[in-house]
Design an enzyme around this catalytic site. Sequence first.
Site, PDB file in Angstrom:
ATOM      1  N   ASN A   1      14.190 -27.082  26.773  1.00  0.00           N
ATOM      2  CA  ASN A   1      14.420 -28.436  26.230  1.00  0.00           C
ATOM      3  C   ASN A   1      15.257 -28.360  24.945  1.00  0.00           C
ATOM      4  OD1 ASN A   1      12.720 -27.566  24.207  1.00  0.00           O
ATOM      5  ND2 ASN A   1      10.930 -28.680  24.973  1.00  0.00           N
TER       6      ASN A   1
ATOM      7  N   HIS B   1      17.706 -34.055  39.941  1.00  0.00           N
ATOM      8  CA  HIS B   1      17.315 -33.134  38.863  1.00  0.00           C
ATOM      9  C   HIS B   1      16.979 -33.886  37.580  1.00  0.00           C
ATOM     10  CE1 HIS B   1      17.576 -28.982  40.057  1.00  0.00           C
ATOM     11  NE2 HIS B   1      18.702 -29.190  40.709  1.00  0.00           N
TER      12      HIS B   1
ATOM     13  N   GLN C   1       9.173 -21.539  19.005  1.00  0.00           N
ATOM     14  CA  GLN C   1       8.396 -20.369  18.568  1.00  0.00           C
ATOM     15  C   GLN C   1       8.585 -19.188  19.523  1.00  0.00           C
ATOM     16  OE1 GLN C   1       7.272 -23.388  19.321  1.00  0.00           O
ATOM     17  NE2 GLN C   1       5.393 -23.348  20.545  1.00  0.00           N
TER      18      GLN C   1
ATOM     19  N   TYR D   1      13.493 -17.149  28.880  1.00  0.00           N
ATOM     20  CA  TYR D   1      12.668 -18.328  28.636  1.00  0.00           C
ATOM     21  C   TYR D   1      12.496 -19.099  29.933  1.00  0.00           C
ATOM     22  CZ  TYR D   1      10.562 -22.351  26.504  1.00  0.00           C
ATOM     23  OH  TYR D   1       9.670 -23.327  26.176  1.00  0.00           O
TER      24      TYR D   1
ATOM     25  N   GLU E   1      30.347 -27.945  37.853  1.00  0.00           N
ATOM     26  CA  GLU E   1      29.397 -26.831  37.979  1.00  0.00           C
ATOM     27  C   GLU E   1      29.298 -26.402  39.449  1.00  0.00           C
ATOM     28  OE1 GLU E   1      25.423 -28.102  37.242  1.00  0.00           O
ATOM     29  OE2 GLU E   1      24.642 -26.073  36.975  1.00  0.00           O
ATOM     30  N   HIS E   2      29.048 -27.373  40.338  1.00  0.00           N
ATOM     31  CA  HIS E   2      28.965 -27.116  41.778  1.00  0.00           C
ATOM     32  C   HIS E   2      30.073 -27.873  42.485  1.00  0.00           C
ATOM     33  CE1 HIS E   2      24.683 -27.053  40.331  1.00  0.00           C
ATOM     34  NE2 HIS E   2      24.698 -25.896  40.967  1.00  0.00           N
TER      35      HIS E   2
ATOM     36  N   SER F   1      22.990 -31.146  35.169  1.00  0.00           N
ATOM     37  CA  SER F   1      23.610 -30.598  36.367  1.00  0.00           C
ATOM     38  C   SER F   1      24.688 -31.534  36.931  1.00  0.00           C
ATOM     39  CB  SER F   1      22.518 -30.387  37.411  1.00  0.00           C
ATOM     40  OG  SER F   1      22.949 -29.510  38.411  1.00  0.00           O
TER      41      SER F   1
ATOM     42  N   ASP G   1      21.096 -22.870  45.377  1.00  0.00           N
ATOM     43  CA  ASP G   1      20.033 -22.933  44.370  1.00  0.00           C
ATOM     44  C   ASP G   1      18.955 -21.892  44.622  1.00  0.00           C
ATOM     45  OD1 ASP G   1      21.050 -24.950  42.834  1.00  0.00           O
ATOM     46  OD2 ASP G   1      20.059 -26.552  43.943  1.00  0.00           O
TER      47      ASP G   1
ATOM     48  N   GLN H   1      21.702 -33.186  43.369  1.00  0.00           N
ATOM     49  CA  GLN H   1      21.954 -33.062  41.930  1.00  0.00           C
ATOM     50  C   GLN H   1      21.305 -34.209  41.190  1.00  0.00           C
ATOM     51  OE1 GLN H   1      22.935 -29.845  42.619  1.00  0.00           O
ATOM     52  NE2 GLN H   1      23.312 -30.260  40.456  1.00  0.00           N
TER      53      GLN H   1
ATOM     54  N   GLU I   1      50.772  -3.284   6.916  1.00  0.00           N
ATOM     55  CA  GLU I   1      49.638  -4.171   6.665  1.00  0.00           C
ATOM     56  C   GLU I   1      48.959  -3.884   5.322  1.00  0.00           C
ATOM     57  OE1 GLU I   1      47.048  -4.274  10.103  1.00  0.00           O
ATOM     58  OE2 GLU I   1      48.570  -5.252  11.345  1.00  0.00           O
TER      59      GLU I   1
ATOM     60  N   HIS J   1      44.101   3.815   6.018  1.00  0.00           N
ATOM     61  CA  HIS J   1      44.355   3.901   7.457  1.00  0.00           C
ATOM     62  C   HIS J   1      45.534   4.839   7.726  1.00  0.00           C
ATOM     63  CE1 HIS J   1      41.876   0.279   7.613  1.00  0.00           C
ATOM     64  NE2 HIS J   1      41.938   0.256   8.936  1.00  0.00           N
TER      65      HIS J   1
END
Lengths: 433, 433
Positions: free
Chosen positions: A214, A262, A191, A130, A327-328, A237, A361, A259, A415, A420
Amino acid sequence: MPVFLDTSEPDFEVEFARLLTAKREDSPDVDDIVAAIIADVRARGDAALLDYTARFDRLDLTAGQLAFTPEEIEAECARVPARERAALEMAAERIRAYHVRQMPENAQWTDPDGATLGWRWTAVSAAGLYVPGGLASYPSSVLMNAIPAKVAGVERLCITVPTPDGVVNPAVLLAARIAGVDEIYRLGGAQAIAALAYGTQTIAPVDKITGPGNAFVAAAKRRVFGKVGIDMIAGPSEILVIADADNDPEFIALDLLSQAEHDESAQSILVTTDAAFGQAVAAEIDRQLEILERSAIAGASWRDYGAVIVVRDLDEAAELSNRVAPEHLELCVADPNALSRGIRHAGAIFLGQWTPEAIGDYVGGPNHVLPTARSARFSSGLSVLDFLKRTTLAQMSSQALRAIGPAAEALATSEGLQAHGLSVAARLRKLNK
Amino acid sequence: MPVFLDTSEPDFEVEFARLLTAKREDSPDVDDIVAAIIADVRARGDAALLDYTARFDRLDLTAGQLAFTPEEIEAECARVPARERAALEMAAERIRAYHVRQMPENAQWTDPDGATLGWRWTAVSAAGLYVPGGLASYPSSVLMNAIPAKVAGVERLCITVPTPDGVVNPAVLLAARIAGVDEIYRLGGAQAIAALAYGTQTIAPVDKITGPGNAFVAAAKRRVFGKVGIDMIAGPSEILVIADADNDPEFIALDLLSQAEHDESAQSILVTTDAAFGQAVAAEIDRQLEILERSAIAGASWRDYGAVIVVRDLDEAAELSNRVAPEHLELCVADPNALSRGIRHAGAIFLGQWTPEAIGDYVGGPNHVLPTARSARFSSGLSVLDFLKRTTLAQMSSQALRAIGPAAEALATSEGLQAHGLSVAARLRKLNK
């Protein structure tokens, strides 16, 4: 104003805990809407896709126009300026070179009992990526998602990208072509995720879906998880910079702002051994905010979630960083490799003053899809492993079954799983005849 | 009656598609109940745990009694018969030997541009393993979840296991001790998952939760995902056996019943090149069902979801198996390794007549936590990787920044992220002074 903390202050723990637990994102609850869209795409297929595209993207398409044709892709790609094209090609080459090294090995061995064991990695057959439309339609993200898939050996890789009013970012199509993407659809929102997961007349279903989006896209990915694989649900971020006084405040200020620009929910934290340096960086950020194009976004992020933390020493810095699990993480200190050895939880580490996070990046090579919201405690950035799966292998010789079969029988009996046990016992009986 | 299909029949595709899409599990919608339990545990901590344990497990505890003491564990372990203890120890040793080989390598290299790149694997700090109570309280599952965690290097590993009316399976505690589990709590259901994810006064939170459970546990794991990592949500068990005529029908019948006896929703499929052999296996299954202890469960599974499919040749068998993407796949043919090379989607493969699937459940070495419901198309069984995460590393020399920095700047500009570009540009300016 961002918060200024000092680990030697008595209220530090309280303030730091507040920073860690600040809820930065308030996702709207779109789950019911998304459920209805997915059900509709499953029921009506292409017809539903065309309706939503007309409604949300103001674009009337026929089913035959959902996919970009090779000629359309070619025409869009031709619009990308040469400098950008060269940069995308360099980035792709470096990302590919890094990810090729991630390919895991198959294994097979025979143990002393005569059991031949091992595993084999195989690629996901089909994956969907996506790509958001509009301002956040980043060609770099196309490379970062598509190249690991192709390196892993995914045979069919398709992209969905919404094209509101028919507009697409040509660099996104060029990045897709460079990365070897096989199909590109003019489609966005829940969709698109539904089409990738369940398929329609025009779009064959895939096995794995990755890529940012989103709230609708995120909710749709959560819903289709299980039917297909998904990557992580990315949050806003984050960057944490550990810097000593021997740094250019402008460099560090710009890294923190990278950052912050963003997203208003992004978080930038400076951890420094030198209070005066911290103040100098904060002052430089204020100066830069006066001239940056995205200063409204970056300023809000820095004001609401930014922090400067003064620590006693670098050990303490590493310890705080591990609690943040950023994250960074930039290590701008004299011996970044030594400091790095104390880091246990981080998505990506950037070492030394010549490695701004922005390099990662785009062109560094490692992936820029990284765990956010403290999830580096338990998860990793995107890699070829996300497009591979492992099948375990086991073959018993008759000798091996004799050696370990009785233990399996004992455990099956314990068991209460009689069949088995019998499946082993019947074979042992034949062997012992 | 299970279905009998033949790929040469005209309606085969329709019937096979029906088999693939049959909904075998009808999970009750317990999401609202689970959300309330999680909220309550977050609000009231231990007090909520004690209330739910009194209500659901008919067990009145104090907070101090939530954890088993070393003495209690010792006393329970002493109750396990010697044969079972030896079997658990052998199983643990073999599982450990297999999983140790899965440990991935760290990497670091310097590329021709002067960029030092790499990655480093680190363990999750704390993990929690859910163990069901009652009949499905399997010591083998404790080994299969706990050993990979400990091999990965998880420092703190805890188990929650409900003990209805105070009863626990001693073999579960012994398996936990053998595997090196650090804490064991008398706790089950959604409240256990909430405690592991968010922590209470007595139970420190973990970073990753694995292990099977009922609908409440599964819904709770979905809810806390993001706050912590989780493993897959397991569906009912499955086996597909590809067998030629040169097999003992009893072996194959018992292997199919080994899955069927787990659960009425389990699925067992025989794919064979020989129709008469298929009939012989079905007849043998009917005979076994008359004597098996769990024949009600196994019979329902075989009747509702079982299938015998006759194929033209082994290539066709592999192709069908890839469409099923079974959790367990047995290859009972003359050259199982050759057939294996055509398999692209399967959780675990068992090769040859001396490798009943039950060996893999207990003592083979590979993990028995495997992808169900066709998810082997995109996911793998549990491994040490589930308890590790990877941090990427990048360090640019000044030469490297000169070489690749301008491309990063070009892409940042193209994406409208000015501070990203400036963070590179400022450094290049200094280097070019």
